[in-house]
Design a protein around this motif. Sequence first.
Motif, PDB file in Angstrom:
ATOM      1  N   ALA A 295     -14.503  -1.636  -8.671  1.00  0.00           N
ATOM      2  CA  ALA A 295     -13.730  -2.140  -8.175  1.00  0.00           C
ATOM      3  C   ALA A 295     -12.446  -1.953  -8.401  1.00  0.00           C
ATOM      4  O   ALA A 295     -11.171  -1.622  -7.613  1.00  0.00           O
ATOM      5  CB  ALA A 295     -13.953  -3.255  -9.063  1.00  0.00           C
ATOM      6  N   ARG A 296     -11.908  -0.710  -9.561  1.00  0.00           N
ATOM      7  CA  ARG A 296     -10.622  -0.824 -10.501  1.00  0.00           C
ATOM      8  C   ARG A 296     -10.213   0.514  -9.405  1.00  0.00           C
ATOM      9  O   ARG A 296      -9.018   0.592  -9.154  1.00  0.00           O
ATOM     10  CB  ARG A 296     -10.413  -0.040 -11.044  1.00  0.00           C
ATOM     11  CG  ARG A 296      -9.401   0.081 -12.051  1.00  0.00           C
ATOM     12  CD  ARG A 296      -9.406   0.544 -13.476  1.00  0.00           C
ATOM     13  NE  ARG A 296      -8.373   1.293 -14.099  1.00  0.00           N
ATOM     14  CZ  ARG A 296      -7.791   2.236 -13.598  1.00  0.00           C
ATOM     15  NH1 ARG A 296      -9.599   3.290 -14.049  1.00  0.00           N
ATOM     16  NH2 ARG A 296      -7.226   3.289 -14.530  1.00  0.00           N
ATOM     17  N   LYS A 297     -10.832   1.906  -8.665  1.00  0.00           N
ATOM     18  CA  LYS A 297     -10.741   3.108  -8.605  1.00  0.00           C
ATOM     19  C   LYS A 297      -9.931   2.377  -6.977  1.00  0.00           C
ATOM     20  O   LYS A 297      -9.173   2.746  -6.127  1.00  0.00           O
ATOM     21  CB  LYS A 297     -11.515   3.746  -8.306  1.00  0.00           C
ATOM     22  CG  LYS A 297     -11.817   4.766  -7.580  1.00  0.00           C
ATOM     23  CD  LYS A 297     -12.562   5.680  -7.742  1.00  0.00           C
ATOM     24  CE  LYS A 297     -13.969   5.026  -6.759  1.00  0.00           C
ATOM     25  NZ  LYS A 297     -14.891   6.529  -6.903  1.00  0.00           N
ATOM     26  N   PHE A 298     -11.345   1.566  -6.500  1.00  0.00           N
ATOM     27  CA  PHE A 298     -10.633   1.109  -4.695  1.00  0.00           C
ATOM     28  C   PHE A 298      -9.844   0.322  -4.497  1.00  0.00           C
ATOM     29  O   PHE A 298      -8.770   0.149  -3.744  1.00  0.00           O
ATOM     30  CB  PHE A 298     -12.274   0.233  -3.785  1.00  0.00           C
ATOM     31  CG  PHE A 298     -12.783   1.183  -4.392  1.00  0.00           C
ATOM     32  CD1 PHE A 298     -13.282   2.509  -3.881  1.00  0.00           C
ATOM     33  CD2 PHE A 298     -14.485   1.372  -4.534  1.00  0.00           C
ATOM     34  CE1 PHE A 298     -14.161   3.667  -3.356  1.00  0.00           C
ATOM     35  CE2 PHE A 298     -15.651   2.146  -4.768  1.00  0.00           C
ATOM     36  CZ  PHE A 298     -15.297   3.067  -4.193  1.00  0.00           C
ATOM     37  N   VAL A 299      -9.983  -0.256  -5.410  1.00  0.00           N
ATOM     38  CA  VAL A 299      -8.261  -1.742  -5.396  1.00  0.00           C
ATOM     39  C   VAL A 299      -6.762  -0.596  -5.242  1.00  0.00           C
ATOM     40  O   VAL A 299      -5.947  -0.841  -4.976  1.00  0.00           O
ATOM     41  CB  VAL A 299      -7.933  -2.280  -6.553  1.00  0.00           C
ATOM     42  CG1 VAL A 299      -6.901  -3.250  -7.133  1.00  0.00           C
ATOM     43  CG2 VAL A 299      -9.495  -3.378  -5.994  1.00  0.00           C
ATOM     44  N   LEU A 300      -7.131   0.171  -6.584  1.00  0.00           N
ATOM     45  CA  LEU A 300      -5.919   0.869  -6.603  1.00  0.00           C
ATOM     46  C   LEU A 300      -5.482   1.864  -6.431  1.00  0.00           C
ATOM     47  O   LEU A 300      -4.167   1.948  -5.182  1.00  0.00           O
ATOM     48  CB  LEU A 300      -5.722   2.024  -8.037  1.00  0.00           C
ATOM     49  CG  LEU A 300      -5.746   1.148  -9.719  1.00  0.00           C
ATOM     50  CD1 LEU A 300      -6.112   2.211 -10.635  1.00  0.00           C
ATOM     51  CD2 LEU A 300      -4.658   0.072  -9.605  1.00  0.00           C
ATOM     52  N   ALA A 301      -6.514   2.428  -5.011  1.00  0.00           N
ATOM     53  CA  ALA A 301      -6.481   2.806  -3.689  1.00  0.00           C
ATOM     54  C   ALA A 301      -6.065   2.286  -2.682  1.00  0.00           C
ATOM     55  O   ALA A 301      -5.317   3.022  -1.806  1.00  0.00           O
ATOM     56  CB  ALA A 301      -8.029   3.902  -3.315  1.00  0.00           C
ATOM     57  N   ALA A 302      -6.692   1.397  -2.208  1.00  0.00           N
ATOM     58  CA  ALA A 302      -5.896   0.690  -2.019  1.00  0.00           C
ATOM     59  C   ALA A 302      -4.178   0.808  -1.510  1.00  0.00           C
ATOM     60  O   ALA A 302      -3.504   0.015  -0.380  1.00  0.00           O
ATOM     61  CB  ALA A 302      -6.563  -0.827  -1.891  1.00  0.00           C
ATOM     62  N   ILE A 303      -4.050   0.069  -2.706  1.00  0.00           N
ATOM     63  CA  ILE A 303      -2.254  -0.486  -3.452  1.00  0.00           C
ATOM     64  C   ILE A 303      -1.963   0.934  -2.815  1.00  0.00           C
ATOM     65  O   ILE A 303      -0.655   0.801  -2.409  1.00  0.00           O
ATOM     66  CB  ILE A 303      -2.534  -0.556  -4.521  1.00  0.00           C
ATOM     67  CG1 ILE A 303      -2.651  -2.364  -4.556  1.00  0.00           C
ATOM     68  CG2 ILE A 303      -1.008  -0.878  -5.161  1.00  0.00           C
ATOM     69  CD1 ILE A 303      -3.067  -2.523  -5.826  1.00  0.00           C
ATOM     70  N   GLU A 304      -2.048   1.771  -3.219  1.00  0.00           N
ATOM     71  CA  GLU A 304      -1.693   3.459  -3.115  1.00  0.00           C
ATOM     72  C   GLU A 304      -1.475   3.683  -1.915  1.00  0.00           C
ATOM     73  O   GLU A 304      -0.622   4.519  -0.448  1.00  0.00           O
ATOM     74  CB  GLU A 304      -2.532   4.640  -3.595  1.00  0.00           C
ATOM     75  CG  GLU A 304      -1.390   5.889  -3.162  1.00  0.00           C
ATOM     76  CD  GLU A 304      -0.434   6.073  -4.710  1.00  0.00           C
ATOM     77  OE1 GLU A 304       0.777   6.978  -4.025  1.00  0.00           O
ATOM     78  OE2 GLU A 304      -0.333   4.827  -5.314  1.00  0.00           O
ATOM     79  N   SER A 305      -2.752   2.952  -0.446  1.00  0.00           N
ATOM     80  CA  SER A 305      -2.229   3.064   0.517  1.00  0.00           C
ATOM     81  C   SER A 305      -1.836   2.533   1.642  1.00  0.00           C
ATOM     82  O   SER A 305      -0.811   2.541   2.703  1.00  0.00           O
ATOM     83  CB  SER A 305      -3.600   3.067   0.840  1.00  0.00           C
ATOM     84  OG  SER A 305      -4.258   2.132   1.418  1.00  0.00           O
ATOM     85  N   GLY A 306      -0.481   1.376   0.537  1.00  0.00           N
ATOM     86  CA  GLY A 306       0.233   1.069   1.567  1.00  0.00           C
ATOM     87  C   GLY A 306      -0.526  -0.600   1.642  1.00  0.00           C
ATOM     88  O   GLY A 306       0.301  -1.792   2.535  1.00  0.00           O
TER      89      GLY A 306
END
Length: 214
Positions: free
Chosen positions: A90-101
């Motif tokens: 969950a942490r990995k995907f949340v941070l990836a989503a944020i990084e994508s804008g």
Amino acid sequence: MAQEDVAPIRVGLLGAGTVGSQTARLLVEQKDELAARIGRPIELTGVACLDPSETDPFPWIDKSVVTTDTMSVATNADIVVELIGGTGVARKFVLAAIESGASVVTANKALLAKYGPEIYAAAEAKGVDIYFEASVGGAIPFLKPLRESLVGDKVTSMLGIVNGTTNYILDEMTTKGLDFDDVLKDAQAKGYAEADPTGDIEGYDAANKTAIMA
């Protein structure tokens, strides 16, 4: 009107379990009302789950947007709703989503209690939002008033029972004089407590919520 003003807001949903499937239903069935409130159409563009057949009982979820590629859903939306649970992937995907804008909505109290500062900082750096009202109190508005309505106040303490399972157990013990073990079994039978109630009765759930409130 400029094209960007009428483009749909793309929503990616991570997790299609009990909560995820009903979140999808609300987004689909209430899309017109939501569009009227928001001022733009809203579109469920991706639903990520480990097994696409999990969505078979939910006819409102378009099979064409269901995928096992969670990262693709997390990084190709305007708003990502994280309903996976846990603190690892969950942490990995949340941070990836944020990084994508993308802005992120989550009810994952364990994730925020452990990695909240990192996630909040990442969202601030990218200029996106992180919303987590349902992580404390479910549908009871609590965090928003605490962050906004009381922003000028100095909060010195917070008192209350913030876990639904223990709320039920304590009430039954107090009003009916029942024993803890008996009430716990009753709560499990009625679906108020998990088959493994450790997170609730040992205080981990309340501790996570306390960390978020603090």
